[in-house]
Write a protein that holds these residues in place. Sequence first.
Motif, PDB file in Angstrom:
ATOM      1  N   ARG A   1     -10.500   3.947   4.453  1.00  0.00           N
ATOM      2  CA  ARG A   1     -10.134   3.153   5.948  1.00  0.00           C
ATOM      3  C   ARG A   1     -10.090   1.797   5.710  1.00  0.00           C
ATOM      4  O   ARG A   1     -10.370   1.139   6.913  1.00  0.00           O
ATOM      5  N   GLU A   2      -9.867   1.364   4.747  1.00  0.00           N
ATOM      6  CA  GLU A   2      -9.927  -0.393   4.563  1.00  0.00           C
ATOM      7  C   GLU A   2      -8.658  -0.782   3.913  1.00  0.00           C
ATOM      8  O   GLU A   2      -8.609  -0.449   2.578  1.00  0.00           O
ATOM      9  N   ALA A   3      -7.921  -1.607   4.432  1.00  0.00           N
ATOM     10  CA  ALA A   3      -6.737  -2.204   3.829  1.00  0.00           C
ATOM     11  C   ALA A   3      -7.396  -3.128   2.692  1.00  0.00           C
ATOM     12  O   ALA A   3      -8.258  -3.743   2.853  1.00  0.00           O
TER      13      ALA A   3
ATOM     14  N   ILE B   1      -4.248   0.872  -5.591  1.00  0.00           N
ATOM     15  CA  ILE B   1      -5.721   0.709  -4.973  1.00  0.00           C
ATOM     16  C   ILE B   1      -5.673   0.719  -3.557  1.00  0.00           C
ATOM     17  O   ILE B   1      -6.532   1.143  -2.747  1.00  0.00           O
ATOM     18  N   SER B   2      -4.681  -0.206  -3.116  1.00  0.00           N
ATOM     19  CA  SER B   2      -4.770  -0.511  -1.588  1.00  0.00           C
ATOM     20  C   SER B   2      -4.413   0.778  -0.788  1.00  0.00           C
ATOM     21  O   SER B   2      -4.933   1.197   0.304  1.00  0.00           O
TER      22      SER B   2
ATOM     23  N   ALA C   1       0.561  -1.265   0.088  1.00  0.00           N
ATOM     24  CA  ALA C   1      -0.018   0.016  -0.139  1.00  0.00           C
ATOM     25  C   ALA C   1       0.817   1.123  -0.024  1.00  0.00           C
ATOM     26  O   ALA C   1       1.610   1.523   0.918  1.00  0.00           O
ATOM     27  N   ARG C   2       0.566   1.949  -0.953  1.00  0.00           N
ATOM     28  CA  ARG C   2       1.253   3.103  -1.121  1.00  0.00           C
ATOM     29  C   ARG C   2       0.847   4.495  -0.467  1.00  0.00           C
ATOM     30  O   ARG C   2      -0.116   5.413  -0.754  1.00  0.00           O
TER      31      ARG C   2
ATOM     32  N   GLU D   1      -8.796 -12.424   0.395  1.00  0.00           N
ATOM     33  CA  GLU D   1      -9.766 -12.410  -0.400  1.00  0.00           C
ATOM     34  C   GLU D   1      -9.498 -12.265  -2.067  1.00  0.00           C
ATOM     35  O   GLU D   1      -9.932 -13.093  -2.978  1.00  0.00           O
ATOM     36  N   ILE D   2      -8.553 -11.398  -2.238  1.00  0.00           N
ATOM     37  CA  ILE D   2      -7.998 -11.354  -3.403  1.00  0.00           C
ATOM     38  C   ILE D   2      -7.430 -12.740  -4.071  1.00  0.00           C
ATOM     39  O   ILE D   2      -7.502 -12.981  -5.338  1.00  0.00           O
TER      40      ILE D   2
END
Length: 741
Positions: A698-700, A689-690, A429-430, A705-706
Amino acid sequence: MSMIRANYDNKALLFRGKTLFDSLAVSECFASEGVKDKELSWHHLVTKTGVKMTDHPAVHQLDNWGLSADSQELERLQSVLSRKRKAYELDMISLEELKTTSRFAEAFEKVEAKFGGVLPDGTELFDFQKECAAFIMAKKRLLNAMEMGLGKTRTSIVGVAADDANKRIMIITMSRNLNDWIRELKNLGFGEDYILLSNPSDLHSTKRIHLVSYEKWANEAGRVVYRRKEHTECPHCRVSYGGVFKRHLRYCTVCKMRATPLEERWSDKDMPKECPGCKSDWKSGQHICSNLIEQRLGRRESRICGYSIIDSKKPALYQFYHNGYDACIVDEAHYIKSGDTRRALAVRRVKTRTKVALSGTPAENGTEDLFWLLGWLTGFSYRYEDPIQEAAGKGQPFQGYGKAGYEHFREFYGGGKKRAVLDIDSVQARVSNHEKLWKVLDSIMYRKKKLDSDVQAKISVPKPEMHRYHVNMFQAEEELYNKMVKDFGDWYEMELMKKEAADARGDVYRINTIEICTWMRKLQQAASCPWVFPDYDATKGVKTAKIQYLESQAIDLLRRNKKMIIFSGHKETVEYLKLALDNVVFGKRAEFIHGGVKKEDRWKMIESFQDPNDPLSILILSHRTGAESYTLTEAKSVFLFDLDFNGKRIEQCYSRAVRLGQKDVVDVHWLMNVGTIDVNMHGLCLSKISGVNLAIDREALNFEEIADEFEGDALAAAKSVDMEQFARDMLKSGTSRAQIA
C-alpha cells in the motif's frame, strides 16, 4: 403431490425427481418461474443471501407446482449451508478484526505456552512471529508474507504445530532449503518426529511432520532409475573389434573371460558419448537414442535405434497423495504462480484443513501472480468474487477459478495490458482496483517488513542506500550494440514485408514471438557481455565501461576489507567477472555461483564468504540461482551488473545482504549502459516493483526519492541539475521501438 429429492455437489444444490417425469417437471418449473442456476449455487447461497433452505424461492416454486422437496433432506442441506456460511464468515474477516476475538486470544495463548520460552539455540520468538503463528492457528488459511530474513520458516512451523488438531503435517520446499527446515525442526523440538519423503511408502509414516522437496513431490525426474553402464570392450584384454566381445553376454571370445556387471549408472550429468546400441554420437540432453540405423531383413530398410539409458521411471510422489494430512506448508509459494506447471498442479493436489503459503515476494511480476496462490489457499471456492462478472452484474454463474478466473483477475487487478519492453520510457505502476484487492489480502495475508516499527524495535536492519549509475559505453561496445540494433531492425523489416505479402494473398502470417525474444536477449548480452560476439572489436578496448567501474569500486572496497557481491543474468558474464576480479587486490579471491555449480560447492563458498577472515571477498551470482536461500551479510556492497525482467527478483538479489544479521548500511549499485536495453529493463523493473508495492504494501514508489539515487557522467559534467528531470531523461535513454521498427 410428487416428492422431489434435494441433494448437492461441490458447486450447487440439485433438485431431482424420483422419476424421469418428475425431473422434467422440476426443470420446467425452474425455467418457467425464472429460478436461475446461479441462485442454486453455493456461491450465491453463502455470499448473497442469508435465507434458510425452507424459505428458498426454488422450494416455494416447487410447492406451487405440486412438487414437494423432502423435509429431512432440506434439514441436511441447511446444516451443510450453515457450516459453509460459518467458514465463509471466518474466511472473510480481516486479520485485524480476528485479532480482537477470543478465537485469536486462545490461539496466542497456546503458541505462548508451547513455544514462548527460550529455544535450544538460545533465541526466543519475537512478538510479531508469535502473532503470525496465532493467526495461522486461528485462521487456518494464511499467506505468510513476512520479508526475507524475518523468520517465516520457524513461525510457520510454530503456527501449525501449536494446534493439537494437526496430527500430520506436510511441508513442501525447495531442495536447497531442506537443511534450513531441518535445522528449525530440530530447534523447535521435532528432531525425532519428522521424515524426508522420497518413496510412496513414506507417505504412510507415523512421524508427525513430513518434509519433501518440490523436486521429489512434483517431478518424475526425481524418481528416474537410470540404466547400468555397459561394457563395450573386454575389461581384461581391452579387445572390442570384430564382435569378439559379446556385450549381451558380457563374455570375451579372445581371453575367455566374463566381465562382471558394472554398478555405475548413467545420469543427466554423465551421458554416454556414443550410443551403446548403434555406436553413433549420443545426442545431448536425450534419454533415448533417436539415430537412424540400417538393417537387412530381406530388404534394406532403416529404423530408429531406440536405446534408452533409463531403466524405469516412477510417477512423481504427488500422484500417490492421500488425504491423510491435517496441515500443509508450502515454501517459496510464488513458484506456483503459473497454474499449468507441474509444480503448481502437484501443490494444488494437496487438500488440508490448515494451509500456509510462505513468500516474502508473493507477487513478483504483477498482481496477477497472486491468483493461483490465493486459489490454493482458498480452494477456489466462493472465497473472493470474480471481479469481472461481479462488476458486470449480468447474472452469469460464478467463475472465480481456472483459466477464465485468472484472466479476469489479471484484467481487473493487473493494471490492464502488458507494456512492451522497448516502450518503457517512464515508471507506471502495473496495478488497478487495488483498494478491492487490499480487502481480499487483509483477510488472508500477514505482512511484516524490516522497516516496520514493531520489527525495528526487535531487529535492526539498516535501510540500503541505492545508487543508480548510468555508464557511457566505450567505442567498441557501442559499435557492437548499434550493429545489433540495426540487425534486429533489418530482420524485423523483413518480417513485416512477409506479413504484408501474406495479407495481400489473404493468408495469415505471424511474426515469431520466440525470435523476437531471442533478439532481445542478444541486445541484453551486447550490453552486458559483448565479448561473446565475434563482431566485438577487442582491439579498441578489452575492458567494458561497466567492468572498469566495477574494478575501481572493488579496489576501493577490498582495500578497506569490505566484501561485495555481484549479480548478472548471463552465465558468460558471471564466469568472466570471476577472471577479471580475482586478485584485483592481491590476496583477495573472487568466485562465482550459477546453475552449473554443484550445491555442495556453493555452500562451501558461502561459508568462506561469510567468514570475515577468509580471503574470498567477491562473490558473483546469477539472478536465478543467487536470488533466494542464501545469507550473505558479510557483503557491504551489492552490484547489479545487469537486470532481470522480474523486478522483485532484483529485490531478492540485494536482500541476500540486506537481511537479519546485517549491521551496516549496504550500498546497492544498479549499473546501466546509456542508450541500451539496460535502461528499458530498469524502467520495467521500477514499474513492476511500483505496482506490486502498491498492491501488497500500500505504498506507491516515491519518484522524488528515486530521482536522488540517479548517478552518471551527465551529472558530473553539469553545474546545476534538476534531479527529477535528470531521472526522467535517463528513463528515456534506452533503445526505443522506433529504432527497431
